[in-house]
Design a protein around this motif. Structure first.
Motif, PDB file in Angstrom:
ATOM      1  N   ARG A 231      15.733   9.126 -24.824  1.00  0.00           N
ATOM      2  CA  ARG A 231      15.263   9.560 -23.452  1.00  0.00           C
ATOM      3  C   ARG A 231      16.056  11.117 -23.358  1.00  0.00           C
ATOM      4  O   ARG A 231      15.678  11.815 -22.480  1.00  0.00           O
ATOM      5  N   GLY A 232      17.099  11.308 -23.991  1.00  0.00           N
ATOM      6  CA  GLY A 232      17.997  12.492 -23.802  1.00  0.00           C
ATOM      7  C   GLY A 232      19.056  12.351 -22.927  1.00  0.00           C
ATOM      8  O   GLY A 232      19.015  11.450 -22.021  1.00  0.00           O
ATOM      9  N   ALA A 233      19.642  13.544 -22.745  1.00  0.00           N
ATOM     10  CA  ALA A 233      20.916  13.569 -21.690  1.00  0.00           C
ATOM     11  C   ALA A 233      20.544  13.291 -20.245  1.00  0.00           C
ATOM     12  O   ALA A 233      21.127  12.512 -19.650  1.00  0.00           O
ATOM     13  N   ARG A 234      19.430  13.590 -19.982  1.00  0.00           N
ATOM     14  CA  ARG A 234      18.645  13.833 -18.642  1.00  0.00           C
ATOM     15  C   ARG A 234      17.414  13.069 -18.595  1.00  0.00           C
ATOM     16  O   ARG A 234      16.628  13.265 -17.637  1.00  0.00           O
ATOM     17  N   GLY A 235      17.057  12.468 -19.587  1.00  0.00           N
ATOM     18  CA  GLY A 235      15.725  11.719 -19.441  1.00  0.00           C
ATOM     19  C   GLY A 235      14.609  12.638 -19.753  1.00  0.00           C
ATOM     20  O   GLY A 235      13.208  12.365 -19.371  1.00  0.00           O
TER      21      GLY A 235
END
Length: 411
Positions: A231-235
């Motif tokens: 998803r990554g750091a902030r989706g």
């Protein structure tokens, strides 16, 4: 994923979810096999599975005798033991679907609307949810998941342009959704939801590591690694559509030039068609065999070929799954025109999976994935920790509903 329970009493809500997920993944399975897999005692597993049977989440059945003694009871998931509602909000409208625990689409509804502003959208979502819930009035509704175009919370990219939702800045989506539906709400980016839907219910079930390239109104993707969406750091991981591939190319609403989705997306094709006929519609142009579509495919196929190479070299997936809202026969033509693919690290000698595989879930992948946001949220072991230590005081765990509201069982 390696599931392990805890034999401490305060962990009962956590253990329920560990056991339920093990049954979902490995059914039919016996209690002793569950205990061995998750590290709990057989007595603890028996207590939990009895609760899950009473609540209608699982079913038990004895195997056919094969010798002396009684065969063990094996447990399977009861597909109608719970339901979730998936919502897919796009720049052109809202789709809703009722999904059971097995990922089957029980019912679906949809409305087109323009503009897709928050007030009208939440009112419509409330209507759609009430309409769908009425189809299973005695069913246990676990929650609701909403999939939306991404990226989320990025000033220059989230609220401008035809592939995003304008006017949604600073809207508390989950809170508004809970207010109009009365259900626990979970929100995610549509491309990540689609990847989750594919992983649980579609072609992605055959792979632990794949990249899902999603053709929505725009273009995006998600890398699924060890069964989990990255998803990554902030989706917002997966915005491949905003990789600039054409130097000095068309201006993108994000502020850059030559972004991939300005050429390879439904929006790009729609703009190309409307440049010659303002009343043109993609579906009608396909049916009429418009030469504009032929030209578009020829021009953008090299960009799709480059995107495949980038994905393979960056993520090293088992395969790339391609799907989304674009009609299957159009995707097939585009994919054929993009071949042969360029050289990449995907060209290993013992390869068995195709480098690219067209899926056929389409809209259902997003709706199933949106519903799975709610199911996985409420039934995840981590969510169960919120209720640890409260069993003696009050049964707040939402999967332990009173007997009077147990889910209906399909005939």
């Amino acid at each position: 994923m390696h599931l392990r329970g805890t034999n401490q009493e305060f962990g009962r809500p956590y253990n329920r979810r560990i056991v339920l997920e093990t049954i979902r993944l490995s059914a039919p399975i016996s209690r002793s096999e569950i205990a061995q897999q998750v590290g709990l005692t057989v007595q603890t597993v028996s207590t939990i599975t009895r609760e899950l049977e009473e609540q209608g989440f699982v079913r038990g059945a004895r195997e056919t005798p094969k010798g002396r003694g009684h065969p063990p009871t094996t447990l399977t998931l009861n597909a109608d033991g719970g339901f979730a509602i998936g919502l897919h909000v796009t720049p052109i409208g809202v789709e809703a679907a009722l999904i059971n625990l097995a990922g089957d689409v029980v019912a679906r509804r949809g409305r087109t609307m323009a503009p897709v502003d928050p007030e009208a959208t939440f009112a419509l979502c409330g209507d759609l949810v009430r309409e769908i819930r009425a189809l299973r009035p005695a069913g246990r509704m676990l929650g609701i998941g909403m999939a939306m175009p991404g990226p989320m919370g990025v000033e220059s990219m989230s609220f401008v342009g035809p592939t995003t939702l304008e006017g949604w800045k600073d809207v508390d989506i989950a809170a508004r959704l809970e207010a109009v539906t009365g259900l626990p709400a979970f929100v995610g980016v549509d491309l990540a939801a689609a990847a989750l839907g594919e992983r649980l219910y579609g072609e992605g079930r055959a792979y632990r590591d794949f990249y899902y390239l999603y053709f929505g109104v725009g273009l995006g993707g998600t890398h699924v690694q060890e069964g989990n969406a990255v998803r990554g750091a902030r989706g917002n991981a997966g915005e491949i559509g905003h990789i600039p591939l054409v130097p000095g190319g068309d201006l993108c609403p994000c502020g850059n030039r030559g972004c991939l989705e300005r050429y390879v997306s439904l929006d790009a094709l729609d703009r190309r068609l409307k440049a010659t006929d303002p009343e043109a519609v993609v579906e009608r142009a396909l049916a009429d065999g418009s030469p504009v579509i032929d030209t578009w495919i020829e021009e953008v196929a090299p960009l799709l070929r480059a995107a495949v190479t980038i994905i393979e070299n960056l993520f090293d997936p088992e395969t790339i799954l391609i799907g989304g809202l674009m009609p299957d026969h159009l995707l097939e033509r585009l994919l054929a025109a993009a071949q042969p693919f360029a050289h990449s690290i995907a060209e290993y000698t013992d390869r068995t999976a195709p480098r690219v595989l067209l899926t056929h879930e389409g809209q259902d992948a997003v709706l199933r994935g949106a519903a799975a946001l709610a199911v996985s949220g409420l039934l995840s072991p981590r969510f169960g920790l919120l209720f640890a230590g409260e069993e003696e005081r009050a049964p707040r765990d939402p999967i332990m509903t009173p007997t009077s509201t147990k889910p209906e069982v399909a005939a």
